[in-house]
Motif scaffolding. Structure first.
Motif, PDB file in Angstrom:
ATOM      1  N   LYS A  39       0.863  -1.170   0.000  1.00 33.35           N
ATOM      2  CA  LYS A  39       0.000   0.000   0.000  1.00 33.35           C
ATOM      3  C   LYS A  39       0.907   1.228   0.000  1.00 33.35           C
ATOM      4  O   LYS A  39       1.749   1.378   0.874  1.00 33.35           O
ATOM      5  N   THR A  83       2.134  -6.194   3.122  1.00 33.42           N
ATOM      6  CA  THR A  83       1.403  -7.325   3.707  1.00 33.42           C
ATOM      7  C   THR A  83       1.551  -8.551   2.819  1.00 33.42           C
ATOM      8  O   THR A  83       2.013  -8.460   1.683  1.00 33.42           O
ATOM      9  N   HIS A 130     -11.870  -4.797  14.725  1.00 34.29           N
ATOM     10  CA  HIS A 130     -11.645  -4.527  13.302  1.00 34.29           C
ATOM     11  C   HIS A 130     -12.178  -3.138  12.934  1.00 34.29           C
ATOM     12  O   HIS A 130     -11.482  -2.312  12.350  1.00 34.29           O
ATOM     13  N   ASN A 137     -13.739  -6.332   2.788  1.00 38.28           N
ATOM     14  CA  ASN A 137     -12.474  -6.243   3.537  1.00 38.28           C
ATOM     15  C   ASN A 137     -11.936  -7.607   3.953  1.00 38.28           C
ATOM     16  O   ASN A 137     -11.154  -7.709   4.895  1.00 38.28           O
ATOM     17  N   ALA A 149      -8.788  -8.757   6.239  1.00 42.51           N
ATOM     18  CA  ALA A 149      -7.787  -7.748   5.896  1.00 42.51           C
ATOM     19  C   ALA A 149      -8.070  -6.427   6.604  1.00 42.51           C
ATOM     20  O   ALA A 149      -9.177  -6.192   7.083  1.00 42.51           O
ATOM     21  N   ASP A 150      -7.010  -5.580   6.674  1.00 39.30           N
ATOM     22  CA  ASP A 150      -7.128  -4.182   7.095  1.00 39.30           C
ATOM     23  C   ASP A 150      -7.795  -3.988   8.448  1.00 39.30           C
ATOM     24  O   ASP A 150      -8.426  -2.951   8.686  1.00 39.30           O
ATOM     25  N   LEU A 153      -7.296  -0.624  10.854  1.00 38.66           N
ATOM     26  CA  LEU A 153      -6.823   0.551  10.095  1.00 38.66           C
ATOM     27  C   LEU A 153      -7.825   1.695  10.108  1.00 38.66           C
ATOM     28  O   LEU A 153      -7.447   2.855   9.935  1.00 38.66           O
TER      29      LEU A 153
END
Ligand SMILES: Cn1cc(-c2ccnc(-n3ncc4cc(C(C)(C)C)cc(F)c4c3=O)c2CO)cc(Nc2ccncn2)c1=O
Length: 268
Positions: A39, A83, A130, A137, A149-150, A153
């Motif tokens: 990213k 990642t 999360h 996601n 994922a993510d 964040l």
């Protein structure tokens, strides 16, 4: 030497995978052979210093159903987040693309839900929320592996349209009453979102609440109206979704409890 700091000279940048919330994400190689996703954080999209502090914690979250954070490149701008790479992309796109072969394949759909639940159960055990769990996601890798994922964040997004519950980009359709009213996130608000993710899986990627406006969805959720049973979805599976949508957060199961419920269904 910070273990989570990656030397950018060890990265090879390959094709673009898409542009997410924070800017362009590309496939790449790390130390010539490890497949990675990189990213490249668009300036002003993320509170970078706060994230960099958190990165060392995130690299320690390791589970077969979580997209592994390998590290970050913070000595230049834009910063890079590196990642593990999953070759089939987002679960939402995968469900929509394979709808014909997935429809009615309850074993596959249930296995997908169980994998996500295992990843989320690990986060719950580590008191990690999360804040934006949804099929978009999660990612699909080889041999139908599904990973979350993510995670976490969302805390570093600077765009108010995304962070405030009145914003156009706020994930209203995955939010429980206490998040809609008080933005009170918890593992139990992740469980509500997980119920919506189960609905996404068993509809092969339909949009929850169809084309209803956010305000209409807020009104329904407040009144205790939940998503309808997906066509041909077994009652016992819909019953688990409904447990995730208990109005009161304390009445929802934990991911640990959900894992047991779902494993029992696997035996049916
Ligand atoms: C690890 N990874 C990431 C991606 C990938 C690509 C573009 N945008 C994203 N996204 N998508 C969503 C996203 C969402 C957030 C929230 C803070 C939760 C709002 C924060 C992000 F940083 C992202 C991001 O970066 C991803 C998800 O991080 C795609 C992969 N794979 C493939 C394979 C084939 N085709 C396309 N992608 C892959 O393996």
């Amino acid at each position: 030497h910070d273990k989570w700091e990656i030397d950018p000279s060890e990265l090879t940048l390959l094709e673009e995978l898409g542009s997410g919330q924070f800017g362009v994400v590309r496939r790449g190689k790390w130390r010539a052979k490890i497949e990675v996703a990189i990213k490249m954080m668009k300036e002003g999209t993320m509170s970078e210093d706060d994230f960099i502090d958190e990165a060392k914690v995130m690299t320690k979250l390791q589970h077969q159903n979580l997209v592994q954070l390998y590290g970050v490149c913070t000595k230049h701008r834009p910063i890079f987040i590196v990642t593990e790479y999953l070759k089939h992309g987002s679960l939402l796109m995968y469900l929509r693309k394979h709808e014909t072969t997935l429809t009615g394949n309850y074993g596959m759909l249930l296995d997908t839900c169980i994998q996500v639940c295992k990843g989320m159960s690990y986060l719950e055990r580590h008191n990690y929320i999360h804040r934006d769990l949804a099929a978009r996601n999660c990612l699909v890798g080889v041999e139908n592996v599904v990973k979350v994922a993510d995670f976490g964040l969302a805390r570093y997004v600077l765009d108010d349209e995304y962070t405030s519950s009145g914003g156009a980009k706020f994930p209203i359709k995955w939010a429980p009453p206490e998040v809609l009213h008080y933005t009170r996130f918890s593992s139990k608000s992740d469980v509500w979102a997980y119920g919506v993710l189960m609905w996404e899986v068993f509809t092969c990627g339909k949009m929850p609440y169809g084309r209803l406006k956010n305000a209409e969805v807020v009104e329904r959720v407040q009144r205790g109206i939940v998503l309808e049973r997906p066509p041909r979805c077994p009652e016992k599976i819909y019953a688990v979704m409904q447990m995730c949508w208990a109005h009161n957060a304390d009445d929802r199961p934990s991911f640990r409890g959900l894992k047991e419920e779902l494993k029992l269904l696997e035996l049916d």
